[in-house]
Design an enzyme around this catalytic site. Structure first.
Site, short mmCIF file in Angstrom:
data_model
loop_
_atom_site.label_atom_id
_atom_site.label_comp_id
_atom_site.label_asym_id
_atom_site.label_seq_id
_atom_site.Cartn_x
_atom_site.Cartn_y
_atom_site.Cartn_z
N ASP A 10 0.77 -1.35 -0.16
CA ASP A 10 0.04 0.05 -0.11
C ASP A 10 1.02 1.30 0.03
O ASP A 10 1.86 1.19 0.46
CB ASP A 10 -0.91 0.05 1.09
N ARG A 23 -0.65 9.32 -9.74
CA ARG A 23 -0.68 8.23 -9.16
C ARG A 23 -0.26 6.91 -9.67
O ARG A 23 0.52 6.12 -9.05
CB ARG A 23 -2.25 7.80 -8.57
N HIS A 27 2.54 3.51 -8.83
CA HIS A 27 2.38 2.20 -9.31
C HIS A 27 3.75 1.57 -9.98
O HIS A 27 4.03 0.66 -9.74
CB HIS A 27 1.24 1.87 -10.11
N ASN A 58 -10.61 -3.49 -6.66
CA ASN A 58 -9.73 -2.38 -7.39
C ASN A 58 -10.26 -2.02 -8.41
O ASN A 58 -9.89 -1.06 -9.05
CB ASN A 58 -8.10 -2.91 -7.39
N ARG A 180 -5.29 -2.59 8.28
CA ARG A 180 -6.32 -3.24 7.56
C ARG A 180 -5.97 -4.41 7.12
O ARG A 180 -4.64 -4.33 6.51
CB ARG A 180 -7.09 -2.27 6.84
N ILE A 181 -6.77 -5.45 7.14
CA ILE A 181 -6.48 -6.63 6.25
C ILE A 181 -7.18 -6.43 4.95
O ILE A 181 -6.36 -7.01 3.88
CB ILE A 181 -7.15 -7.69 6.97
N GLU A 193 1.46 -13.44 12.08
CA GLU A 193 2.12 -12.36 12.75
C GLU A 193 1.80 -11.34 11.80
O GLU A 193 2.15 -11.19 10.59
CB GLU A 193 3.58 -12.46 13.14
C1 FPP Z 1 -2.05 0.19 -3.21
O1 FPP Z 1 -1.60 1.61 -3.43
C2 FPP Z 1 -1.28 -0.46 -4.44
C3 FPP Z 1 -2.21 -1.11 -5.28
C4 FPP Z 1 -3.69 -1.01 -5.37
C5 FPP Z 1 -1.59 -2.01 -6.38
C6 FPP Z 1 -0.21 -2.69 -6.06
C7 FPP Z 1 0.27 -2.68 -7.43
C8 FPP Z 1 1.79 -2.56 -7.60
C9 FPP Z 1 2.86 -2.41 -6.59
C10 FPP Z 1 2.37 -2.32 -8.89
C11 FPP Z 1 1.66 -3.52 -10.12
C12 FPP Z 1 1.64 -4.74 -9.84
C13 FPP Z 1 2.59 -5.58 -10.70
C14 FPP Z 1 2.31 -7.20 -10.30
C15 FPP Z 1 3.29 -5.20 -11.56
P1 FPP Z 1 -2.55 2.61 -3.51
O2 FPP Z 1 -2.70 3.15 -4.95
O3 FPP Z 1 -3.79 2.31 -2.84
O4 FPP Z 1 -1.81 3.84 -2.48
P2 FPP Z 1 -2.51 5.02 -1.48
O5 FPP Z 1 -3.27 4.15 -0.41
O6 FPP Z 1 -1.53 5.68 -1.13
O7 FPP Z 1 -3.48 5.73 -2.53
#
Ligand code: FPP
Length: 229
Positions: A10, A23, A27, A58, A180-181, A193
Site C-alpha cells: 500500500d 498516482r 504504481h 480495485n 487493515r486486512i 504475525e
Molecule cells: C496500493 O496503493 C497498491 C495497489 C492497489 C496496487 C499494487 C500494485 C503494484 C505495486 C504495481 C503493479 C503490480 C505488478 C504485479 C506489476 P494505493 O494506490 O492504494 O496507494 P494509496 O493508499 O497511497 O492511495
C-alpha cells in the site's frame, strides 16, 4: 523458521502525490520494488512471497488507473522473466485470473509456465484476488467435486483454496501505515504475525524487509496454546 511472507503493497498513490506526481507513477515505482523484495526475500531463505497486486475491489478505481495497472502487470510479467530465471523465482498467482484482460492473463501464464521449475522462491501474485471470493470459490469447487456426503471439515475446504499446497503466511506486512486486512488471505492468516510499516511501498526496500523479519523473530508464536511446548 520464516517460510512465507505476504505483503499488502500500500501507499503507491500517496508516494506519488507527495512528490507532485500522478498516482500511476507510484504504481510504476511500486512494480520495480517487487523484484527488489523478491530477491531480498530469497536471500533471507523465505520460500514464498505473496503480494497483493490487484484486489477484487480495485475494479472500482478510475478506468484509467485500472488499465494502467493491467498494463503494468502485463509488462512486469514479460520483462522480468530473465531476472526471474536468474534469481530462481517461480511465478504463481492466486485470484480470479480468468477475468483479467486477455493480454495480462496470457503474459502472466507464459511466465508461470517458463518459471515452473525455478525453486529458490515462489513469487505468488494475488491478481483479481479477494479473501471472501476465494472462500466462495472454494465452497463452489467443493460442491462440484465428487465427495462423499457428510460434514465438511476445515481440511477439506482448505484443499479447495487457490493454492492449497503453499504454507500459510508466517508474517503479513502492510506498507503505508494503515492497520487493515482489506480482504487479503482471510482464511490463511488465522495465526499469521502482523507487521505494519509506515514506509510507502515504492520506498520499502531490502532494509525495511530485514527490519520486519527482525521484528517477527522477536515474537513468540503460541497458535492458541500457552507456547510452552
Ligand atoms: C496500493 O496503493 C497498491 C495497489 C492497489 C496496487 C499494487 C500494485 C503494484 C505495486 C504495481 C503493479 C503490480 C505488478 C504485479 C506489476 P494505493 O494506490 O492504494 O496507494 P494509496 O493508499 O497511497 O492511495
Amino acid at each position: 523458521m520464516l517460510q512465507h511472507i505476504a505483503i499488502i503493497m500500500d501507499g503507491n498513490g500517496r508516494w506519488a502525490e507527495a512528490r507532485g506526481l500522478p498516482r500511476t507513477r507510484g504504481h510504476e515505482a511500486g512494480s520495480q520494488q517487487i523484484s527488489v523484495i523478491a530477491k531480498a526475500a530469497g536471500e533471507l531463505g523465505v520460500k514464498v512471497l505473496t503480494l497483493y497486486a490487484f484486489s477484487t475491489e480495485n475494479w472500482k478505481r478510475p478506468l484509467s488507473e485500472v488499465n494502467f495497472l493491467m498494463r503494468l502487470i502485463t509488462r512486469y510479467s514479460s520483462e522480468k522473466l530473465p531476472e526471474m530465471m536468474e534469481n530462481g523465482i517461480r511465478l504463481r498467482t492466486i485470484g480470479r485470473i480468468s477475468a483479467l484482460p486477455a493480454a495480462a492473463r496470457r503474459s502472466v501464464e507464459k511466465t508461470i509456465a517458463a518459471t515452473a521449475n525455478n525453486d529458490r522462491i515462489t513469487l505468488n501474485l494475488a491478481l483479481n484476488y479477494g479473501g471472501r471470493a476465494e472462500i466462495v470459490d472454494a465452497v463452489n469447487s467443493l460442491l462440484k467435486s465428487d465427495r462423499k456426503k457428510g460434514k465438511v471439515t476445515e481440511e477439506e475446504l482448505q484443499r479447495h483454496l487457490y493454492a492449497p499446497d503453499l504454507p500459510e503466511p508466517d508474517l503479513l506486512i502492510r506498507t503505508g501505515g494503515e492497520f487493515r486486512i482489506s480482504n487479503f488471505l482471510l482464511w490463511q492468516i488465522s495465526y499469521t504475525e502482523l507487521y505494519v510499516s509506515d514506509v510507502c511501498w515504492p520506498d520499502f526496500g531490502a532494509e525495511e524487509l530485514r527490519q520486519a523479519v527482525e521484528a517477527f523473530t522477536q515474537r513468540q508464536r503460541r497458535f492458541g496454546g500457552l507456547g510452552k511446548s
